[in-house]
Design an enzyme around this catalytic site. Structure first.
Site, PDB file in Angstrom:
ATOM      1  N   LYS A 249      19.459  33.040  28.169  1.00 23.14           N
ATOM      2  CA  LYS A 249      19.249  31.656  27.746  1.00 23.14           C
ATOM      3  C   LYS A 249      18.574  31.664  26.377  1.00 23.14           C
ATOM      4  O   LYS A 249      17.632  32.435  26.155  1.00 23.14           O
ATOM      5  CB  LYS A 249      18.374  30.935  28.773  1.00 23.14           C
ATOM      6  CG  LYS A 249      18.195  29.445  28.524  1.00 23.14           C
ATOM      7  CD  LYS A 249      17.322  28.814  29.618  1.00 23.14           C
ATOM      8  CE  LYS A 249      17.254  27.294  29.488  1.00 23.14           C
ATOM      9  NZ  LYS A 249      16.466  26.682  30.582  1.00 23.14           N
TER      10      LYS A 249
ATOM     11  N   SER B 115      15.672  23.701  36.293  1.00 21.25           N
ATOM     12  CA  SER B 115      16.657  24.134  35.300  1.00 21.25           C
ATOM     13  C   SER B 115      17.376  25.441  35.597  1.00 21.25           C
ATOM     14  O   SER B 115      18.320  25.803  34.896  1.00 21.25           O
ATOM     15  CB  SER B 115      15.985  24.240  33.928  1.00 21.25           C
ATOM     16  OG  SER B 115      15.800  22.948  33.414  1.00 21.25           O
TER      17      SER B 115
ATOM     18  N   SER C 253      18.653  22.644  32.661  1.00 26.08           N
ATOM     19  CA  SER C 253      18.922  22.958  31.268  1.00 26.08           C
ATOM     20  C   SER C 253      19.611  24.305  31.074  1.00 26.08           C
ATOM     21  O   SER C 253      20.235  24.522  30.035  1.00 26.08           O
ATOM     22  CB  SER C 253      17.603  22.959  30.491  1.00 26.08           C
ATOM     23  OG  SER C 253      16.771  24.011  30.918  1.00 26.08           O
TER      24      SER C 253
END
Ligand SMILES: [Mg+2]
Ligand SMILES: [Zn+2]
Lengths: 94, 486, 490
Positions: C78, C177, C153
């Protein structure tokens, strides 16, 4: 609860965010709605309750006073938008 | 007495109320929350790591020594040490503040409720310490008109901010408070006390009020005071300025003013339209510092005797004057030196005299630290013993001392090499002769009644008393003079 | 060897025994990225050095040097985790050009264990969102149906994992997330106990809530990844000194006698029927497997979302203050630096550097911390947070784990939600409590919606009891209808 435009302006200034007029109106409405809803927590009795920050019991530790540097000065400045030698350059402050 | 003192601190019918914040740089090798060095003479941004430059994702990890030093200082200032103290973020934007917040302490500082004694004009006064909290220093901005350059070498240097109560009432007290704090942190070895390098920075909050008024006037913060002399001058100027303003019917504005030493005046910094809203909140990146009672006691046990206590002891149990005590305790190393000399020589007063006059004069004129003194305390003690026992006179001792300073030879050696004890010391010989005469009253009677051949007896006795060291000519001269004197 | 189906163990074993080289594995996935990423936009930066790093690993293996447990396993990260010399942006314009000179601890540990970093994965800007629609680098899509969001996210992580553009990925979870996108994309995601994984080098959203964890294809891979990334870090004061168990060795499908709680208050909300169906099925299967299902109560559940946003926004407003155009990242263009006031310099830089949602949360948080409002909002939320945590601590005295849905509905369509922030925030009802109480939580795929979109179920454990939820997930996984199924669009 109403977050008026004056408050939005004040908050934006505190946060150093340029917000255009249209967005300011939108933020005002949205924050009013959100905070009005969130205000429900005010009904809860929290007398003498210590605020919780770190949610897990974690042992406190501190480090020994030892020097360690893994990066060069140049690496510390490699991302600077503007620099002069090994100093960061910004608009005049005074 | 007390009214006298109050009178002294009244300025045109006003009295001043002064509180001081001292930022003490803790003498650690690495920064408070990161591992970059704190050394002063580093190149631009050399003392940085991703943490101190506030790079994304970086986190603070507290320096253990900074905690120890803070506890030490807190205890020396008579503070209570919190067993749980909390770091908080002080949020504001400024280029020298890399994270957009300063990690400081807010409602739970590590030290609270202390007091410290200052002495001005021989009168001790207690100044309360409201709190002392740990925080990180900011970087340094240098302004060039069209732009500003930022150096983060200082960012993250550990500071202990010591906040006094509004207890001082004169420029002299303010300056003395600063000196006292410096002396204490130097004694503790937690700060190098270097004012020019900013290791100790004082901000003074000054207000005035008409004598008799109990409420506080509007306070003005004085910054940029990097010497105790400047504190005194700036506060003095400020008290005057505020009284002028009030007398002219104007209001005092709460503001920050900078002191300009060249012009000897303070001037207002550009005021911000908004009052700052720092939005303090507990820093979620750091857990509360937990300190148990035993640990505090351990540190307390190891605290050195502090200057004020030491000076009091020097007066009460060694019988030194207040003046000498103050001088000898001004630096811990000097006090330590004195105590060695005093103990080995067995004469505290004489030791104090020699150190406060001759030794300090030499140290100062040669710019030598006491710890590097060419005359070691053991050697000075021997010299003092020689004086004390009458082996040499004070006058001779001065010569020996000078020689010791420049050659690092021992007193004994110098005396021997230069035959100092033999020839020159009339006062020593006089004293010996006095003793001889006093212990032999019948022979003195004999001589004075005309039996002058007994003179030889006196010469022999005096020479014997001096272990053969006395100059025989001098002995003869002095003996004759004394015996003929009646 | 089908690298899209092989486990970490199988691949690292094959790499170590030279049945396949790390270079071949890396090439395989880089190839997939090249083919699939244009449709999904899961990667927003590639590691140019990946093949070199793989080759270096192969050299080590050829010299019979020791390599770690993830040797040759290809990871996507990420883009909230800093990677040395590899652009790290938080999917924000304000960091669009930031090249960290350091690795986050998670990435450093992955590298040390032999993993190869392929590139950086898309996310909602600064991890603020649940649809991956607020990224400065464009939206990311759900590989099961690109008309749908991958969740957020960590949308890029879940999307890349589901489409097998990586063998494993790392996500972060502040209020759901990891778990929500894992559920939307049919992969396994776990957020460990707060303090288990170092946050050093992870761009902070909300410091007291953020925690990184794996988004991977199987429970076993998740367990193995956790073993590598968990454990105390001298660079993070909030990392726990607790010993890290050998999660993967301890895995067991035996849930017999385990007490699994269902939170009463979670039944109140309106659940999508497909979610209810999957959730009920999980309950039935666990019962069949011998687990005891009990009802528990967390009365403060309804306050979790307000608490979460008040705290997260407050912390974020301070965490994001460092993006100011001075040291790195975006700086507004000025004709003349000299005539610029410092305040305009900041406001303009930050005003144009941050996206709308990020600015909204900074505004919210600034307000909550500001003079006069601190007690009513931030401090109050922190007080209630303590009460909420206590309710969980009490519940875990009597049960081993909690089972719940992850979200109220399966993945939604791109552009479908996001106009009304309050409505959007309220969707986080099932995931935010976990972070507020610092508990470990995970999502394991357990069904499909009528539209063919995967649906996960959520397991929540007591502090540091990751093993228990991993084992329950392992049991569910072994009988899940999603097992072995990958999106067929490719
Ligand atoms: Mg202050
Ligand atoms: Zn300060």
């Amino acid at each position: 609860m109403i977050i008026d435009q004056k408050t939005i302006e004040h908050i934006a200034k505190l946060a150093r965010l340029k917000v255009n007029a249209e967005d300011a109106v939108e933020y005002g409405e949205q924050l009013t709605k959100v905070l009005t809803h969130f205000q429900q927590i005010s009904a809860l009795d929290t007398t003498n309750i210590e605020p919780l920050v770190t949610p897990v019991d974690i042992e406190f530790f501190a480090r020994e006073d030892n020097v360690k540097q893994e990066n060069t000065t140049e690496e510390m400045l490699q991302n600077a938008p503007e620099k002069a030698g090994n100093l960061f350059k910004v608009p005049p402050v005074v | 007495m007390s009214s006298n003192l109050e009178n002294k601190n009244i300025y045109r019918g006003y009295e001043a109320v002064i509180g001081i914040e001292v930022h003490v740089q803790l003498k650690t090798k690495s920064k408070i929350f990161s591992t970059d060095p704190t050394k002063f003479d580093a190149a631009d941004n050399e003392n940085t790591t991703p943490v101190s430059v506030g790079m994304p994702g970086t986190l603070p990890v507290l320096n253990k020594l900074a905690i120890e030093y803070s506890i030490k200082a807190g205890l020396a200032l008579g503070c209570k040490i919190r067993n749980k103290s909390v770091f908080a973020r002080k949020n504001y934007f400024y280029p020298d503040l890399p994270k957009g917040y300063q990690i400081s302490q807010y409602d739970k500082p590590i030290c609270e409720h202390g007091e410290v004694t200052i002495v001005v004009d021989k009168v001790p006064k207690k100044i309360s310490i409201t709190r002392a909290h740990m925080e990180e220093d900011a970087g340094k901005s240098t302004h060039f008109g069209d732009y500003t350059l930022v150096n983060y070498n200082r960012a993250g240097v550990p500071l202990l901010e010591i906040v006094s109560g509004p207890d001082m009432s004169s420029p002299q007290e303010a300056a003395e408070y600063g000196r006292t704090i410096r002396q204490i942190v130097l004694y503790l070895g937690v700060c190098d006390g270097n004012l020019e390098e900013g290791s100790l920075r004082c901000d003074c909050n000054v207000s005035v009020r008409k004598v008799g008024v109990k409420t506080l006037g509007t306070k003005v913060e004085l910054k940029n005071l990097n010497s105790f002399r400047f504190i005194e001058k700036a506060v003095e100027y400020e008290i005057d300025r505020q009284i002028d303003e009030i007398e002219a019917g104007k209001k005092i504005i709460q503001e920050t003013r900078l002191y300009d030493p060249d012009k000897n005046r303070t001037f207002a910094m550009r005021t911000k339209e908004d009052a700052q809203d720092y939005r303090y909140f507990p820093d979620p990146d750091l857990l509360p510092i937990l300190i148990n009672e035993e640990h505090v006691e351990e540190i307390r046990k190891k605290l050195p005797e502090l200057p004020f206590a030491k000076a009091t002891r020097f007066q009460s149990s060694l019988g030194l004057s207040e003046y000498d005590s103050a001088i000898l305790t001004s630096e811990k190393e000097l006090a330590d030196y004195f105590e060695v000399v005093s103990e080995l020589s067995g004469n505290a007063k004489l030791s104090a005299n020699w150190i406060t006059s001759d030794l300090i004069r030499e140290l100062n004129s040669n710019k030598v630290e006491i710890t590097n003194s060419p005359i070691k305390p053991e050697e000075l003690a021997k010299l003092i013993k020689l004086i004390d026992s009458g082996s040499i006179s004070g006058k001779i001792a001065k010569t020996v001392f000078t020689e010791m300073w420049s050659t690092q030879k021992t007193a004994d050696l110098i005396i021997k090499e230069k035959s100092l004890s033999q020839v020159s010391d009339t006062s020593v010989i006089e004293k010996m002769i006095d003793d001889v005469l006093a212990t032999n009253p019948s022979q003195v009677e004999e001589y004075r009644s005309g039996k002058t051949k007994v003179f030889g007896f006196f010469v022999g006795a005096a020479m014997k008393a001096s272990k053969g060291q006395a100059n025989p000519d001098l002995v003869n001269q002095i003996l004759k003079k004394k015996l003929d004197q009646q | 060897m089908d690298l899209t189906q092989a486990s970490f163990k199988q691949v690292s074993e094959a790499v170590k025994t030279k049945k396949i080289s790390a270079t071949e594995v890396t090439k395989f996935f880089l190839n997939r990225v090249e083919q699939l990423n244009p449709k999904l936009n899961a990667y927003i930066a590639m590691n140019e050095a990946a093949l070199n790093e793989a080759a270096a690993l192969d050299v080590k293996i050829n010299k019979n040097e020791n390599v770690g447990p993830l040797a040759g396993v290809a990871f996507g990260i990420k883009d909230l985790l800093c990677t040395k010399n590899l652009r790290t942006t938080a999917a924000s314009k304000i960091l669009h050009n930031f090249i960290p000179p350091y690795d986050s601890t998670v990435v450093a540990r992955l590298k040390k264990s032999g993993a190869i970093i392929l590139g950086k994965l898309n996310l909602d800007e600064f991890a603020m969102g649940s649809s991956n629609e607020t990224s400065y680098f464009g939206k990311c899509y759900n590989p099961w149906n690109t008309a749908y969001v991958p969740g957020g996210s960590s949308g890029g992580s879940a999307s890349a994992q589901a489409s097998r553009m990586a063998m494993g990925t790392i996500g972060t979870d502040t209020g759901g997330s990891i778990r929500q996108p894992a559920s939307f994309c049919g992969v396994v995601g776990i957020k460990p106990t707060y303090g288990r994984v170092s946050r050093y080098g992870i761009i902070a959203y909300a410091s007291s809530l953020d925690q990184a964890g794996p988004i991977v294809s199987s429970v076993e891979d998740a367990a193995l990844t956790l073993e590598v990334i968990c454990g105390q870090d001298e660079n993070d004061s909030t990392s726990s000194t607790k010993k890290v168990p050998e999660f993967s060795k301890n895995l067991s499908t035996n849930v017999k006698g385990m007490k699994i709680g269902l939170v009463k208050e979670y039944q109140k909300g309106e659940l999508h029927p497909d979610i209810t169906k999957t959730y009920n099925l999980a309950i039935e299967e666990l019962k069949k497997a011998g687990a005891e299902i009990v009802e528990v109560s967390i009365p403060l559940t309804e306050f979790a979302v307000p608490m979460y946003y008040l705290i997260a926004a407050s912390e974020a407003s301070s965490n994001l203050a460092r993006y100011d155009g001075v040291k790195y990242g975006h700086r507004a263009e000025f004709n003349d630096l000299a005539s610029m006031s410092l305040e305009d310099f900041y406001s303009q830089t930050r005003g144009e550097g941050f996206g709308k949602e990020v600015k909204r949360r900074i505004m919210l948080g600034t307000y909550c911390l500001s003079s006069g409002y601190y007690d009513a909002y931030y401090n109050k939320a922190c007080q209630v947070r303590r009460l909420l945590r206590q309710q969980y601590l009490d519940v875990f005295k009597n049960c081993d784990a909690l089972l719940s849905p992850v979200t109220t509905s399966p993945a939604f369509k791109v552009g479908e939600r996001s106009t009304d922030p309050l409505k959007m925030y309220l969707n986080d009802i099932f995931t935010t409590s976990t972070n507020l109480a610092g508990l470990p939580g995970m999502s394991v795929p357990f069904g499909f919606s009528s539209d063919g979109l995967p649906i996960g179920v959520q397991l929540t454990g007591a502090h540091f009891e990751e093993q228990k939820i991993l084992n329950i997930a392992f049991a569910l996984e072994s009988i899940s209808e999603t097992k072995g199924r990958t999106p067929n669009v490719f």
